[in-house]
Design a protein around this motif. Structure first.
Motif, PDB file in Angstrom:
ATOM      1  N   ASP A   1      57.152  44.666  42.685  1.00 28.58           N
ATOM      2  CA  ASP A   1      55.937  43.877  42.842  1.00 28.58           C
ATOM      3  C   ASP A   1      54.903  44.774  43.516  1.00 28.58           C
ATOM      4  O   ASP A   1      55.205  45.883  43.950  1.00 28.58           O
TER       5      ASP A   1
ATOM      6  N   ALA B   1      42.278  42.997  46.366  1.00 32.32           N
ATOM      7  CA  ALA B   1      42.595  42.004  45.333  1.00 32.32           C
ATOM      8  C   ALA B   1      42.359  42.590  43.942  1.00 32.32           C
ATOM      9  O   ALA B   1      43.154  42.375  43.019  1.00 32.32           O
TER      10      ALA B   1
ATOM     11  N   GLU C   1      45.075  45.221  43.203  1.00 33.10           N
ATOM     12  CA  GLU C   1      46.319  44.543  42.793  1.00 33.10           C
ATOM     13  C   GLU C   1      46.200  44.039  41.357  1.00 33.10           C
ATOM     14  O   GLU C   1      47.139  44.143  40.559  1.00 33.10           O
ATOM     15  N   ASN C   2      45.042  43.499  41.015  1.00 32.56           N
ATOM     16  CA  ASN C   2      44.779  43.035  39.659  1.00 32.56           C
ATOM     17  C   ASN C   2      44.904  44.190  38.667  1.00 32.56           C
ATOM     18  O   ASN C   2      45.516  44.049  37.594  1.00 32.56           O
TER      19      ASN C   2
ATOM     20  N   ASN D   1      48.551  45.174  38.113  1.00 37.98           N
ATOM     21  CA  ASN D   1      49.225  44.226  37.227  1.00 37.98           C
ATOM     22  C   ASN D   1      48.862  44.450  35.764  1.00 37.98           C
ATOM     23  O   ASN D   1      49.704  44.285  34.874  1.00 37.98           O
TER      24      ASN D   1
ATOM     25  N   SER E   1      40.638  34.062  45.045  1.00 37.40           N
ATOM     26  CA  SER E   1      41.848  33.415  44.516  1.00 37.40           C
ATOM     27  C   SER E   1      41.842  33.394  42.991  1.00 37.40           C
ATOM     28  O   SER E   1      42.886  33.274  42.354  1.00 37.40           O
ATOM     29  N   GLU E   2      40.642  33.513  42.380  1.00 37.29           N
ATOM     30  CA  GLU E   2      40.554  33.548  40.920  1.00 37.29           C
ATOM     31  C   GLU E   2      41.347  34.717  40.342  1.00 37.29           C
ATOM     32  O   GLU E   2      41.879  34.635  39.227  1.00 37.29           O
ATOM     33  N   LEU E   3      41.416  35.820  41.105  1.00 39.29           N
ATOM     34  CA  LEU E   3      42.105  37.015  40.616  1.00 39.29           C
ATOM     35  C   LEU E   3      43.614  36.817  40.537  1.00 39.29           C
ATOM     36  O   LEU E   3      44.316  37.652  39.957  1.00 39.29           O
ATOM     37  N   LYS E   4      44.130  35.753  41.098  1.00 39.80           N
ATOM     38  CA  LYS E   4      45.563  35.454  40.991  1.00 39.80           C
ATOM     39  C   LYS E   4      45.899  34.899  39.611  1.00 39.80           C
ATOM     40  O   LYS E   4      47.046  34.951  39.163  1.00 39.80           O
ATOM     41  N   HIS E   5      44.888  34.354  38.939  1.00 38.92           N
ATOM     42  CA  HIS E   5      45.139  33.670  37.669  1.00 38.92           C
ATOM     43  C   HIS E   5      44.453  34.336  36.476  1.00 38.92           C
ATOM     44  O   HIS E   5      44.873  34.152  35.332  1.00 38.92           O
TER      45      HIS E   5
ATOM     46  N   THR F   1      42.096  37.979  35.045  1.00 44.80           N
ATOM     47  CA  THR F   1      41.694  39.360  35.321  1.00 44.80           C
ATOM     48  C   THR F   1      40.222  39.392  35.713  1.00 44.80           C
ATOM     49  O   THR F   1      39.464  38.437  35.467  1.00 44.80           O
TER      50      THR F   1
END
Length: 539
Positions: free
Chosen positions: A107, A165, A168-169, A172, A277-281, A283
């Motif tokens: 991760d 953030a 990390e994006n 991924n 938090s948008e970047l969790k869902h 790109t």
């Protein structure tokens, strides 16, 4: 054997002791001689400082350079960006080579680049050539004469939450490409701040296996992308980003100082992403493009009225860009936002004229291309460089474009949509490189300049045999970059590497139509090529 450092403070203070010294005063004469014997070696400076100043043997170890303390050592050059009048990193910061077969299993918090490069002793020197060394018919800036200017403990954990953030994006996105069995298709243009750059030449020895495909892929290393490093190092030069005080042993290293405090760096520029938090869902690209979607297929005049933007009747180039800015509720330009500057995203308006089609059998629409450079030096940027060392290659290989697309119709313009685009590596190393080589060969052999009488104000025009927009499907072409076309020494001309070959030049005009100068030129992307990048909005 490596010199042993017992504390991070010892590393930091040894780095600071190098500030103000020439590189040749930090390294052995043996290493200086090595540079003069092979000035093409791009890794010379970092290796020399690592070995001679810090006492570490050169290696490609998977762990941090100062392994017992978890500190990596990196050197980076600063160049002056004249347009901004500021110094910043001139290239990406390459971190660690990673294994496709292992990295995807981790991760982000356990990623190899965080493990190796979370805390970096970053040494900065000024890339400020004064003299050049002639070697094998080429000129090289003398790296041993550059000055070390900054030393900083660079802690990734001290970066703004926004940056981490997006990093990390990016990580991924790279991992998703591996999981899809497409490691060979990874490109730096896919990500914003964290890149995956190829390592070594494109030979079999640098091809490696990937876990979800039988195809081999080019070895890659994580890197902080060029524009991101430029912005970060600008903060260092300006004194806004200082050595970390949040690393684990800080209180032990500096007992005389106050207790550890938060050292997060918070910029003052506008942001396009308001909710991290948008970047969790989604790109980064998805978030940006979704902001445009409510306005698709709306008339430009309606949008202008909605956002209070005035459309000029003639020579209107700014309103389309300003409308895009207003779609994000920004006060300033999209390119000047924190995320776009750090990611090096260039915003380009592409207007397609829908009622000037080619003949029906071709079923194509043309659009304007766009300029890549203010101008290009015939000698510095073309004839003295290899393709991968040129500014145009660097620009096209590292820049991501946000194409904002409008359609020009008899009733007015319509906003069609937006997309992110970057030039594929195969085109850069194929068609575009071939065109550049033709330009180089033409200049070295002597560009052909043909004098023709016309009815314009001057009474004549000068044609040349350099690749033009109409001379083939070459993607890239070259054309004049100034309003005045001078062929003698002036601010509007550039010296040719070889005398021009004139045709039909009047004898009495040799003083203004000289052999050694030609009007300054710029690289442009062809308009038909750019239409191909946006045709999804029209076909």
């Amino acid at each position: 054997m490596d010199r042993e450092y017992k504390t991070i403070r010892e590393i930091k203070e040894h780095g600071e002791a190098a500030i103000g010294k020439m590189i040749k005063d930090l390294v052995t004469q043996e290493n200086v001689d090595k540079w003069y014997a092979s000035p093409r070696n791009k890794g010379w400076l970092g290796n020399a400082v690592e070995k001679d100043w810090f006492g570490l043997e050169n290696n490609s170890r998977p762990e941090a350079d100062f392994n017992n303390l978890g500190v990596e050592l990196k050197c980076a050059g600063l160049k002056l960006f004249k347009k901004e009048n500021s110094w910043g990193a001139k290239e990406r910061l390459v971190l660690n080579i990673f294994d496709f077969n292992e990295e995807y299993k981790r991760d982000f918090q356990n990623s190899s680049f965080l493990k190796k490069s979370k805390l970096v002793e970053l040494m900065l020197y000024k890339y400020n050539p004064v003299d050049y060394y002639q070697f094998e018919e080429k000129e090289y800036p003398i790296y041993p004469d550059f000055y070390m200017t900054h030393s900083i403990l660079f802690n990734l954990n001290d970066l703004p939450d926004d940056d981490l953030a997006i990093i990390e994006n990016d990580w991924n996105i790279i991992m998703d490409m591996i999981r899809q069995g497409r490691a060979e298709d990874i490109s730096e243009g896919m990500t914003q701040y964290l890149g995956a750059v190829t390592k070594g030449s494109k030979t079999d020895k640098n091809q490696t296996k990937q876990p979800f495909s039988d195809k081999k892929a080019h070895r890659r290393a994580f890197s902080l992308r060029p524009t991101y490093m430029k912005e970060i190092t600008k903060l260092i030069v300006q004194g806004e980003l200082k050595s970390s005080i949040t690393y684990a042993s800080y209180q032990t290293d500096y007992p005389e100082l106050h207790k550890k405090s938060d050292a997060k760096q918070n910029g003052t520029q506008e942001h396009v992403i308001k909710d991290l938090s948008e970047l969790k869902h989604r790109t980064f690209e998805q978030i940006i493009l979704n902001q445009f979607k409510p306005f698709y297929n709306m008339e430009k005049e309606v949008l202008a009225e909605k956002f209070g933007v005035k459309i000029k009747k003639k020579n209107d180039k700014a309103s389309s860009r300003l409308i895009a800015q207003k779609m994000f509720n920004l006060n300033g330009d999209l390119e000047e936002t924190d995320e776009f500057k750090k990611a090096g995203i260039a915003v380009k308006i592409v207007t397609v004229n829908s009622y000037q089609k080619k003949k029906a059998s071709e079923n194509r629409i043309t659009t304007e291309g766009f300029k890549l450079e203010s101008y290009v030096s015939f000698i510095k940027d073309i004839t003295n460089l290899d393709w991968e060392d040129t500014r145009v290659y660097d620009y096209l290989s590292t820049t991501k474009f946000l194409l904002v697309v409008y359609e020009e119709t008899p009733k007015g313009e319509i906003f069609k949509g937006a997309k992110f685009w970057y030039m594929p590596e195969n085109e850069l190393m194929g068609t575009v490189k071939k065109t550049w080589e033709i330009i180089k060969e033409t200049l070295l052999n002597g560009v052909e300049l043909t004098f023709k009488r016309t009815s314009n104000q001057k009474g004549y025009k000068i044609e040349n045999n350099l690749p033009s927009q109409v001379s083939g499907p070459q993607i890239l072409h070259i054309r004049p970059s100034t309003s005045e076309s001078d062929y003698y020494e002036s601010i509007n001309s550039d010296r040719l590497p070889s005398p021009a070959i004139w045709k039909n030049r009047p004898e009495h005009m040799k003083d203004i139509l000289t052999d050694n100068f030609m009007v300054k030129q710029a690289f442009w992307l062809n308009k038909n090529y750019m239409y191909q990048q946006v045709k999804e909005f029209f076909e």
